[in-house]
Design an enzyme around this catalytic site. Structure first.
Site, PDB file in Angstrom:
ATOM      1  N   GLN A  56       3.971  -8.936   4.499  1.00  9.72           N
ATOM      2  CA  GLN A  56       2.337  -7.561   5.050  1.00  9.72           C
ATOM      3  C   GLN A  56       2.529  -7.848   6.226  1.00  9.72           C
ATOM      4  OE1 GLN A  56      -0.170  -9.390   5.610  1.00  9.72           O
ATOM      5  NE2 GLN A  56      -1.115 -10.273   3.591  1.00  9.72           N
ATOM      6  N   HIS A  62       3.701  -9.948   1.077  1.00  9.05           N
ATOM      7  CA  HIS A  62       3.569  -8.510   0.461  1.00  9.05           C
ATOM      8  C   HIS A  62       2.599  -8.209  -1.014  1.00  9.05           C
ATOM      9  CE1 HIS A  62       2.169  -4.127  -0.145  1.00  9.05           C
ATOM     10  NE2 HIS A  62       2.094  -3.972   0.938  1.00  9.05           N
ATOM     11  N   GLY A  63       1.592  -8.052  -1.901  1.00 12.57           N
ATOM     12  CA  GLY A  63       1.294  -8.303  -3.282  1.00 12.57           C
ATOM     13  C   GLY A  63       1.842  -7.703  -3.328  1.00 12.57           C
ATOM     14  N   GLU A  71       7.616  -6.829 -12.243  1.00 15.03           N
ATOM     15  CA  GLU A  71       8.041  -5.598 -13.250  1.00 15.03           C
ATOM     16  C   GLU A  71       9.190  -5.819 -13.329  1.00 15.03           C
ATOM     17  OE1 GLU A  71       7.260  -0.705 -13.818  1.00 15.03           O
ATOM     18  OE2 GLU A  71       5.916  -1.886 -12.306  1.00 15.03           O
ATOM     19  N   GLY A  91       8.065   1.020 -17.509  1.00 12.33           N
ATOM     20  CA  GLY A  91       6.385   0.918 -17.675  1.00 12.33           C
ATOM     21  C   GLY A  91       5.375   1.314 -17.485  1.00 12.33           C
ATOM     22  N   ARG A 100      -2.749 -17.121  -4.392  1.00 16.24           N
ATOM     23  CA  ARG A 100      -2.575 -17.836  -3.013  1.00 16.24           C
ATOM     24  C   ARG A 100      -1.401 -17.130  -1.755  1.00 16.24           C
ATOM     25  NH1 ARG A 100      -2.202 -22.587  -2.932  1.00 16.24           N
ATOM     26  NH2 ARG A 100      -2.429 -23.727  -5.238  1.00 16.24           N
TER      27      ARG A 100
END
Length: 154
Positions: A56, A62-63, A71, A91, A100
């Protein structure tokens, strides 16, 4: 569906890590460096490098990249657990707890089944860093759908 044809408890037929990586090479998985590396008797393992393309703006992982890894693990595991000549998995829902920050290195995602049903599957995916520390805990629900022959997914 009838029982799997392998000696393992959950995989159907002869799932191929090479097939997963070949098919993932030209899509999002390949673009961010995800690679399926192991298929155990009841788990699937994939890795992803942490580098600028998955950061990010502040320079940490980046999450969303963690969610893509989770996924991807759950999707290939789900697909390998069904008769691919008749079914495909997509999905339905995913959640992720980011535990973390990570700035570089190699992440490892491990998918294990919570439930494998005829129409839905639920997978637990744990992502760790190179030191084995928890980075992300995710749960992914997959729909098992009939595969139209035009998809060419068998």
């Amino acid at each position: 569906m009838t029982a799997p044809t392998t000696d393992t408890a959950i995989w159907w037929g002869n799932p191929s890590i090479d097939e997963a990586n070949r098919r993932g090479a030209q899509v999002l998985n390949g673009h961010i460096g995800i690679e399926v590396v192991e298929l155990g008797p009841d788990y699937l393992v994939a890795t992803m490098p942490v580098e600028p393309r998955v950061h990010q703006p502040a320079g940490a992982l980046h999450g969303g990249a963690s969610v893509v890894l989770a996924e991807t693990c759950a999707s290939w595991a789900a697909i390998f657990a069904v008769d691919r000549t008749k079914y495909h998995c997509v999905g339905m829902e995913i959640n992720a707890n980011h535990l973390r920050p990570v700035f570089d290195g190699l992440l490892t995602g491990v998918a294990r089944p919570i439930a494998i049903g005829r129409r839905t599957q639920v997978w637990d995916v744990r992502i760790t860093d190179e030191q084995g520390r928890a980075v992300c805990a995710s749960r992914c629900t997959m729909a098992v759908v009939e595969t139209p022959s035009s998809y060419g997914l068998a």
